[in-house]
Design a protein around this motif. Structure first.
Motif, short mmCIF file in Angstrom:
data_model
loop_
_atom_site.label_atom_id
_atom_site.label_comp_id
_atom_site.label_asym_id
_atom_site.label_seq_id
_atom_site.Cartn_x
_atom_site.Cartn_y
_atom_site.Cartn_z
N LEU A 197 0.00 -81.56 -100.69
CA LEU A 197 0.87 -82.24 -99.60
C LEU A 197 2.24 -83.07 -100.30
CD1 LEU A 197 -2.03 -83.58 -97.40
CD2 LEU A 197 -0.46 -81.91 -96.81
N SER A 198 1.92 -83.31 -101.57
CA SER A 198 2.97 -83.89 -102.19
C SER A 198 4.07 -83.06 -102.52
CB SER A 198 2.49 -84.71 -103.54
OG SER A 198 1.63 -85.78 -103.36
N THR B 141 -9.93 -83.86 -103.38
CA THR B 141 -8.83 -84.66 -102.78
C THR B 141 -7.64 -84.58 -103.72
OG1 THR B 141 -9.83 -86.41 -103.83
CG2 THR B 141 -10.39 -86.08 -101.69
N ASP B 142 -7.75 -84.30 -105.02
CA ASP B 142 -6.59 -84.41 -105.83
C ASP B 142 -5.90 -82.96 -105.75
OD1 ASP B 142 -7.25 -86.71 -107.16
OD2 ASP B 142 -8.40 -85.68 -108.90
N THR B 143 -6.52 -82.13 -105.31
CA THR B 143 -5.71 -80.63 -105.03
C THR B 143 -5.10 -80.71 -103.90
OG1 THR B 143 -7.20 -79.31 -106.17
CG2 THR B 143 -6.19 -78.03 -104.72
N ALA B 144 -5.86 -81.41 -102.73
CA ALA B 144 -5.12 -81.41 -101.41
C ALA B 144 -3.95 -82.62 -101.32
CB ALA B 144 -6.06 -82.22 -100.44
N ARG B 145 -3.93 -83.53 -102.20
CA ARG B 145 -2.91 -84.45 -102.39
C ARG B 145 -1.68 -83.92 -103.18
NH1 ARG B 145 -5.54 -88.19 -104.87
NH2 ARG B 145 -6.02 -89.38 -102.77
N ALA B 146 -2.09 -83.03 -104.10
CA ALA B 146 -0.89 -82.22 -105.08
C ALA B 146 -0.06 -81.44 -104.07
CB ALA B 146 -1.58 -81.42 -106.16
N ASN C 14 9.15 -87.66 -101.36
CA ASN C 14 9.48 -88.98 -101.40
C ASN C 14 10.99 -89.40 -101.45
OD1 ASN C 14 7.03 -89.97 -101.08
ND2 ASN C 14 6.50 -90.17 -103.28
#
Length: 136
Positions: A35-36, A28-33, A41
Protein backbone atom coordinates in the motif's frame (compact mmCIF):
# COMPACT_ATOMS: atom_id res chain seq x y z
CA UNK A 1 -17.12 -17.71 -11.24
CA UNK A 2 -17.22 -14.20 -9.83
CA UNK A 3 -16.10 -13.46 -6.28
CA UNK A 4 -16.82 -10.51 -4.07
CA UNK A 5 -13.78 -8.60 -2.86
CA UNK A 6 -13.97 -10.36 0.52
CA UNK A 7 -14.23 -13.79 -1.08
CA UNK A 8 -11.35 -13.07 -3.46
CA UNK A 9 -9.17 -11.82 -0.61
CA UNK A 10 -10.02 -14.82 1.60
CA UNK A 11 -9.18 -17.23 -1.22
CA UNK A 12 -5.92 -15.41 -1.91
CA UNK A 13 -4.97 -15.49 1.76
CA UNK A 14 -5.72 -19.20 2.07
CA UNK A 15 -3.49 -19.97 -0.91
CA UNK A 16 -0.54 -17.82 0.18
CA UNK A 17 1.19 -20.56 2.11
CA UNK A 18 -0.37 -23.61 0.44
CA UNK A 19 3.04 -25.05 -0.47
CA UNK A 20 4.74 -23.99 2.76
CA UNK A 21 4.86 -25.74 6.09
CA UNK A 22 4.42 -22.37 7.78
CA UNK A 23 1.33 -21.37 9.69
CA UNK A 24 -1.08 -19.38 7.52
CA UNK A 25 -1.36 -15.78 8.56
CA UNK A 26 -1.91 -12.33 7.13
CA UNK A 27 1.32 -10.37 6.95
CA UNK A 28 0.55 -6.75 7.83
CA UNK A 29 4.10 -5.66 6.97
CA UNK A 30 3.72 -6.97 3.41
CA UNK A 31 0.31 -5.32 3.03
CA UNK A 32 1.69 -2.05 4.42
CA UNK A 33 4.65 -2.15 2.03
CA UNK A 34 2.39 -2.78 -0.96
CA UNK A 35 0.00 0.00 0.00
CA UNK A 36 2.90 2.36 0.63
CA UNK A 37 4.07 1.72 -2.92
CA UNK A 38 0.61 2.68 -4.18
CA UNK A 39 -0.27 5.56 -1.82
CA UNK A 40 2.52 8.13 -1.87
CA UNK A 41 3.29 10.62 0.88
CA UNK A 42 4.64 12.99 -1.77
CA UNK A 43 1.17 14.35 -2.50
CA UNK A 44 -1.75 15.46 -0.38
CA UNK A 45 -5.52 15.56 -0.76
CA UNK A 46 -7.13 14.90 -4.11
CA UNK A 47 -3.87 14.50 -6.07
CA UNK A 48 -2.64 11.90 -3.58
CA UNK A 49 -5.66 9.69 -4.20
CA UNK A 50 -5.73 10.25 -7.96
CA UNK A 51 -2.10 9.22 -8.12
CA UNK A 52 -2.83 6.17 -5.94
CA UNK A 53 -5.71 5.16 -8.25
CA UNK A 54 -3.43 5.41 -11.30
CA UNK A 55 -0.75 3.33 -9.58
CA UNK A 56 -3.30 0.75 -8.50
CA UNK A 57 -4.70 0.53 -12.06
CA UNK A 58 -1.22 0.04 -13.53
CA UNK A 59 -0.38 -2.60 -10.91
CA UNK A 60 -3.64 -4.44 -11.64
CA UNK A 61 -2.89 -4.23 -15.37
CA UNK A 62 0.70 -5.37 -14.85
CA UNK A 63 -0.36 -8.39 -12.77
CA UNK A 64 -3.50 -9.05 -14.84
CA UNK A 65 -5.58 -8.89 -11.66
CA UNK A 66 -9.32 -9.16 -12.27
CA UNK A 67 -8.58 -9.58 -15.99
CA UNK A 68 -7.19 -6.00 -16.24
CA UNK A 69 -4.30 -7.25 -18.35
CA UNK A 70 -6.63 -7.75 -21.31
CA UNK A 71 -6.99 -3.98 -21.59
CA UNK A 72 -4.58 -1.86 -23.56
CA UNK A 73 -3.14 1.15 -21.76
CA UNK A 74 -5.34 3.31 -23.99
CA UNK A 75 -8.45 1.43 -22.83
CA UNK A 76 -7.29 1.61 -19.22
CA UNK A 77 -6.79 5.37 -19.63
CA UNK A 78 -10.31 5.73 -21.03
CA UNK A 79 -11.81 3.73 -18.14
CA UNK A 80 -9.96 5.74 -15.51
CA UNK A 81 -10.92 9.04 -17.14
CA UNK A 82 -14.56 7.92 -17.40
CA UNK A 83 -14.51 7.13 -13.68
CA UNK A 84 -13.32 10.66 -12.86
CA UNK A 85 -9.59 10.04 -12.62
CA UNK A 86 -8.07 12.18 -15.34
CA UNK A 87 -4.96 10.61 -16.84
CA UNK A 88 -3.11 9.97 -20.07
CA UNK A 89 -1.68 6.89 -21.72
CA UNK A 90 1.79 8.43 -21.36
CA UNK A 91 1.33 8.72 -17.59
CA UNK A 92 0.23 5.10 -17.28
CA UNK A 93 3.03 3.96 -19.57
CA UNK A 94 5.61 5.79 -17.45
CA UNK A 95 4.22 4.15 -14.30
CA UNK A 96 4.32 0.78 -16.05
CA UNK A 97 7.95 1.28 -17.08
CA UNK A 98 8.94 2.32 -13.54
CA UNK A 99 7.21 -0.79 -12.18
CA UNK A 100 9.09 -2.97 -14.66
CA UNK A 101 12.38 -1.27 -13.80
CA UNK A 102 11.88 -1.63 -10.06
CA UNK A 103 10.76 -5.26 -10.14
CA UNK A 104 12.61 -6.62 -13.16
CA UNK A 105 9.41 -8.28 -14.36
CA UNK A 106 7.56 -7.56 -17.56
CA UNK A 107 4.29 -8.69 -19.09
CA UNK A 108 5.25 -7.93 -22.65
CA UNK A 109 7.86 -9.41 -24.92
CA UNK A 110 9.44 -6.00 -25.56
CA UNK A 111 13.15 -6.26 -25.08
CA UNK A 112 15.31 -3.64 -23.46
CA UNK A 113 16.87 -3.06 -26.90
CA UNK A 114 13.45 -2.24 -28.40
CA UNK A 115 12.84 0.17 -25.55
CA UNK A 116 16.17 1.90 -26.22
CA UNK A 117 15.38 2.22 -29.94
CA UNK A 118 11.94 3.65 -29.22
CA UNK A 119 13.38 6.10 -26.69
CA UNK A 120 16.03 7.31 -29.15
CA UNK A 121 13.45 7.73 -31.92
CA UNK A 122 11.03 9.61 -29.65
CA UNK A 123 13.86 11.93 -28.56
CA UNK A 124 14.76 12.65 -32.19
CA UNK A 125 11.13 13.44 -33.04
CA UNK A 126 10.79 15.84 -30.10
CA UNK A 127 14.05 17.56 -31.02
CA UNK A 128 12.77 18.06 -34.55
CA UNK A 129 9.45 19.43 -33.24
CA UNK A 130 11.21 21.86 -30.92
CA UNK A 131 13.17 23.20 -33.89
CA UNK A 132 10.06 23.55 -36.07
CA UNK A 133 8.41 26.97 -36.37
CA UNK A 134 5.28 25.65 -38.10
CA UNK A 135 2.06 26.01 -36.13
CA UNK A 136 -0.06 22.96 -35.53
Amino acid sequence: MEFSDKQAFDEWQQNQFADDDLEQSFCTDTARALLSAIVSNDHQGKSKWQRAARRLAVLAHFLDASDCGRLTLTELTEELTASGISTTKATLSALNVRLKDSTGFTRTEKSNRAREIYSKRAFEIWQRRKGSTAKR
